[in-house]
Design an enzyme around this catalytic site. Structure first.
Site, mmCIF file in Angstrom:
data_model
loop_
_atom_site.group_PDB
_atom_site.id
_atom_site.type_symbol
_atom_site.label_atom_id
_atom_site.label_comp_id
_atom_site.label_asym_id
_atom_site.label_seq_id
_atom_site.Cartn_x
_atom_site.Cartn_y
_atom_site.Cartn_z
ATOM 1 N N VAL A 216 -1.302 -1.030 -4.270
ATOM 2 C CA VAL A 216 -2.481 -0.173 -4.185
ATOM 3 C C VAL A 216 -2.023 1.263 -4.028
ATOM 4 O O VAL A 216 -1.290 1.600 -3.093
ATOM 5 C CB VAL A 216 -3.379 -0.567 -2.990
ATOM 6 C CG1 VAL A 216 -4.661 0.264 -3.002
ATOM 7 C CG2 VAL A 216 -3.704 -2.053 -3.033
ATOM 8 N N PHE B 108 0.833 -1.198 0.000
ATOM 9 C CA PHE B 108 0.000 0.000 0.000
ATOM 10 C C PHE B 108 0.867 1.247 0.000
ATOM 11 O O PHE B 108 1.874 1.317 0.725
ATOM 12 C CB PHE B 108 -0.898 0.051 1.236
ATOM 13 C CG PHE B 108 -1.933 -1.030 1.322
ATOM 14 C CD1 PHE B 108 -3.208 -0.837 0.796
ATOM 15 C CD2 PHE B 108 -1.648 -2.248 1.918
ATOM 16 C CE1 PHE B 108 -4.170 -1.824 0.879
ATOM 17 C CE2 PHE B 108 -2.600 -3.241 2.010
ATOM 18 C CZ PHE B 108 -3.867 -3.032 1.483
ATOM 19 N N ASP B 109 0.469 2.223 -0.788
ATOM 20 C CA ASP B 109 0.984 3.564 -0.592
ATOM 21 C C ASP B 109 0.349 4.095 0.696
ATOM 22 O O ASP B 109 -0.720 3.628 1.106
ATOM 23 C CB ASP B 109 0.595 4.437 -1.784
ATOM 24 C CG ASP B 109 0.988 5.890 -1.580
ATOM 25 O OD1 ASP B 109 2.137 6.139 -1.200
ATOM 26 O OD2 ASP B 109 0.130 6.760 -1.789
ATOM 27 N N LYS B 110 0.997 5.064 1.336
ATOM 28 C CA LYS B 110 0.447 5.587 2.593
ATOM 29 C C LYS B 110 -0.517 6.745 2.361
ATOM 30 O O LYS B 110 -1.716 6.633 2.614
ATOM 31 C CB LYS B 110 1.574 6.046 3.525
ATOM 32 C CG LYS B 110 1.059 6.625 4.861
ATOM 33 C CD LYS B 110 2.200 7.053 5.763
ATOM 34 C CE LYS B 110 2.823 8.363 5.308
ATOM 35 N NZ LYS B 110 1.949 9.535 5.522
ATOM 36 N N THR B 111 0.018 7.845 1.848
ATOM 37 C CA THR B 111 -0.760 9.078 1.780
ATOM 38 C C THR B 111 -1.908 8.960 0.788
ATOM 39 O O THR B 111 -1.690 8.667 -0.390
ATOM 40 C CB THR B 111 0.150 10.260 1.395
ATOM 41 O OG1 THR B 111 1.231 10.320 2.318
ATOM 42 C CG2 THR B 111 -0.626 11.563 1.424
#
Length: 853
Positions: A735, A534-537
């Site tokens: 994602v 996953f990307d965070k922001t």
């Protein structure tokens, strides 16, 4: 000296549907051979503009003007030469017919690519060698008709890249007649004589195959009953069974001939040989039964596949055909195709929204479930500044965005149109879901190859049985009958439909819940994932960071620290900069903000500028370690904030460290449950890859329940992280938002874009696009894919198991042609019915099953 120039692909090639189109490759090849040009490559679209061709050239050998001129001329030539067709068709009701038609189209001189699926045709062709009319004629020759009178067919002056949804072509020759509104190929009687439904072999149009199959079955049953009752003599019964065989074998014969023309022995050919063999032996009853059941199975298969196609076609019908538009203070109802960007559409309570845009007046709640699958209506309110929103429609907040096909609530609202009907998110979703049907999954590719070997092998086995029988003491007629029984038993009908029926149903169901899956490949890969990154922001977090901590250095006033930070960050478009300006301004209202100049971003580090003739640096600790070091007291404050899960920005003005700012992006409320649901589905490894500090990444990861967090990653590092994860886990999904994370998504097994509604970039770059911004959709689509994978395996085991049972049974004589036909066709129908269960998939089905297990 080497320089670069970037040219917009949609300007050079307005007719291409995407960056991966063959015409882009043709243009690239032409330009790369130009004098002085050393390299030409595609730059993917970003949030601010379209995809581009980037050309590297020697400025001493050529010029920008010359390159632009060559590119425009070459693009125009390619556009004039190559056309793209996207048609809804009749007459292709199952995958074997689709495969046969596509192969015949590829044999036409000038056809560069042709893909056919039940109900849909996509063709790219060279106008110099063939024409749209030639393709229509070729389709008609194979019993395939182009659906006439489709709403939204482009007019002669429409853009070349008009919408493909609903059976469109990017050439003006399909334009509807201005006077009649009918397609140019329709006759005066309103029927499409070149491609209409009557082409599909018989007086009953597209229903002919069903009617013929039912007629054949009724005649056979009538003959069988008459035979048992002794009502008719043998000659009349034989005639009844022959007529039954004629109706049952008519379409089977046509498709067998098509297969032979393509130098392929299809399953239809095997059925005909077996029926003919039974007739040669005088077993007219069994031959007719074979053809009756085979044709009935074909018809029911077509009906079942049609149900899945209808679920897809329903997406394109969500938008209303007309809209009430206000022009010059006058309201009038117009077709949605006549709406233009900048129009104001009046949306009354409980009406479907006609176009993509944003709210300019009125408030209401909108049911976005038809497009995004969101279960709760979303409150909508007007934008603050219409002019600003019109200039940057992609930046409009979700509270003001509207999408075609969604349903207004109880309030009347005015909509500012930002996209033409052909470019709406709904249109793109419907088109891409339809095109996804033509993308074969790995399992389907395997079964296609298997069939090409298996069917000729069956014919060899049949010959061996006929020859070996008399040699072993059996009579010639017994051996021949047994060989025909083997032929029926070995025909892999169920195998041929096992995968495409499941893929079609799953893609259709995904579209219904607001998820675009681009074909069988991504669908199968989703169902066998081992890990997700996953990307965070903006993915796991809200994407709206807040300024939470302001720690001024010794002797520095908080107001001075914030004033310098606000002055610099006000010139940046980074989300953190926006948070500092917004929240910082609220804390220093009375403080004057200094002027700054020469603001430059330092990728992965921060920003630099000049204020009051002194340099300003704002960024993370690494920025200062690379630029002379950092004051220890400031480092201590920064590390303290990092330890508490903050993103930090150290501020330095001239030789003075002013202090540290702490920001925090809060996790989405649904993130933790989403991770728990994924774990229940069997995905044990879920990691975060972020450009943020490692401690910040770990803080968010622990809060939402991730197994790992990899922070301090530059964009290239994210690609390396995905490659590392693939090496460890095999298959991995990435994602992200489809823009900044595009390189990492491209290197993952499956790229998944969040919030793709309204984003062309996300729709183009991702293998799977969640149209809404709901994390809860991720377990839904993975659960659906896992169930689809299970059903595909069940279908394969069932179809191959039936063949494995029937071949020995017929070889030893325990099963004759009649029972073999019943088992054979029964297994085909069971396989299709099993696949159609995916259309009724419920959100929590797989999660509940996994939990209970």
């Amino acid at each position: 000296m080497t320089e670069t120039v970037q040219l917009d692909i949609p300007v050079l090639l307005p007719h291409v549907p995407g960056d991966d189109d063959g015409c882009v490759d043709r243009l690239t090849a032409i330009l790369s051979k130009s004098t002085g040009v050393s390299d030409v490559h595609v730059v993917a679209a970003d949030g601010d503009g379209p995809s581009q061709l980037c050309l590297h050239f020697d400025s001493s050998a050529t010029s920008v003007a010359r390159i632009r001129s060559l590119a425009r001329a070459s693009g125009a030539e390619i556009t004039n030469q190559f056309a793209h067709i996207f048609w809804d068709v009749t007459g292709v009701t199952h995958t074997r017919k689709a495969r046969s038609v596509s192969e015949r189209l590829r044999q036409i001189d000038g056809v560069a690519e042709a893909e056919v699926s039940p109900g849909f045709v996509r063709v790219e062709f060279d106008r110099r060698a063939t024409s749209e009319e030639d393709i229509r004629i070729a389709l008609a020759h194979h019993g395939v008709g182009v659906k006439p009178g489709t709403r939204g067919t482009p007019t002669a002056d429409a853009p070349a890249n008009a919408s493909r949804a609903g059976g469109l072509v990017d050439t003006p020759s399909t334009a509807p007649d201005a006077a009649t509104g009918r397609d140019a190929h329709e006759g005066d009687d309103g029927h499409d004589h070149g491609s209409g439904e009557h082409v599909h072999g018989g007086p009953f149009g597209e229903r002919s195959e069903v009617i013929f199959a039912i007629t054949s079955s009724v005649l056979w049953v009538g003959g069988f009953v008459a035979e048992l009752a002794g009502w008719l003599d043998d000659s009349v019964l034989t005639a009844v069974f022959i007529v039954s065989g004629f109706f049952g074998g008519y379409f089977t014969l046509r498709e067998a001939i098509d297969g032979i023309r393509n130098k392929r022995f299809e399953i239809d050919f095997l059925m005909l040989v077996a029926a003919a063999g039974a007739a040669i032996l005088g077993k007219w009853e069994e031959g007719a039964l074979l053809l009756a059941l085979f044709s009935l199975g074909h018809a029911l298969e077509g009906y079942a596949m049609g149900r899945a196609r209808q679920a897809i076609e329903a997406l394109a019908d969500l938008a209303p055909p007309t809209a009430v538009v206000r022009r010059n203070d006058t309201e009038s109802e117009v077709p949605v195709e006549q709406l233009v960007v900048g129009d104001t559409v009046v949306v009354k309570p409980n009406e479907r929204i006609a176009a993509d845009g944003f709210v300019v007046s009125g408030t209401s709640s909108v049911n976005q479930a038809p497009l995004t699958g969101e279960s709760i209506p979303v409150d909508k309110s007007p934008v603050d500044d219409v002019a600003v929103a019109a200039n940057a429609p992609t930046e409009v907040s979700g509270e003001s965005k509207l999408f075609a096909g969604t349903i207004n609530g109880s309030g009347q609202i005015d909509l500012y149109v930002t996209r033409l009907a052909k470019d709406s998110s709904l249109s793109k979703l419907a088109t891409m879901v339809r095109e996804a049907e033509t993308q074969a999954s790995p399992t389907q590719q395997f079964t296609n190859k298997f069939e090409r070997i298996f069917v000729p092998a069956v014919l060899v086995l049949v010959v061996v049985v006929m020859v070996a029988g008399p040699a072993l003491g059996s009579s010639l007629s017994d051996s021949f009958y047994r060989a025909m029984s083997v032929l029926v038993a070995a025909s892999p009908c169920a195998l041929a439909i096992a995968t495409p029926s499941a893929v079609l149903a799953a893609v259709a169901r995904a579209g219904q819940v607001g998820v675009l899956v681009k074909g069988g490949g991504p669908l199968e890969n989703l169902g066998t994932l081992n890990a997700i990154a996953f990307d965070k922001t903006g993915t796991l977090t809200e994407g709206k960071p807040r300024l939470t901590d302001v720690v001024a250095a010794d002797g520095i006033a908080e107001a001075e620290l914030l004033a310098v930070a606000i002055a610099v960050e006000n010139r940046s478009d980074h989300p953190l900069a926006a948070a500092i300006v917004r929240d910082g301004t609220a804390r220093v209202r009375s403080r004057s903000i200094p002027t700054v100049s020469n603001v430059e971003s330092i990728t992965g580090r921060g920003v630099q500028a000049v204020s009051e003739n002194q340099a300003v640096l704002i960024g993370n600790i690494k920025l200062f370690e690379e630029n002379g070091g950092i004051d220890e007291s400031v480092r201590a404050a920064a590390n303290d904030l990092l330890g508490r899960g903050r993103t930090i920005m150290v501020v330095k003005h001239g030789d003075r460290f002013l202090g540290t700012l702490g920001l925090r992006d809060t996790p989405r409320p649904a993130a933790k449950k989403m991770i728990d649901d994924l774990r229940a589905l069997g995905i044990e490894r879920a990691i975060m890859i972020s450009g943020d500090n490692q401690l910040v990444a770990e803080s968010i990861a622990a809060e939402v329940g991730l197994t790992n967090a990899w922070g301090d990653l530059m964009p290239d590092d994210k690609v390396s992280a995905i490659e590392r994860l693939r090496g460890e886990e095999g298959k991995v999904a990435m994602v992200g938002d489809g823009v900044n994370d595009a390189p990492a998504m491209a290197n993952a097994t499956v790229g998944i874009a969040m919030g793709a509604a309204g984003s062309d970039v996300a729709l183009e770059t991702a293998d799977v696009a969640l149209m809404g911004d709901e994390l809860a959709k991720l377990p839904v689509i993975i659960g659906l894919s896992r169930k689809a994978s299970r059903i595909i395996k069940q279908n394969l085991y069932m179809s191959l198991g039936m063949v494995a049972f029937l071949i020995p049974a017929t070889l030893v004589g325990y099963v004759g042609i009649g029972p073999a036909v019943v088992f054979h066709e029964g297994s085909t129908l069971v396989v299709v019915a099993n696949a159609l269960r995916l259309l009724a998939y419920r959100r929590n089905e797989s999660i509940s099953a996994s939990t209970s297990a």
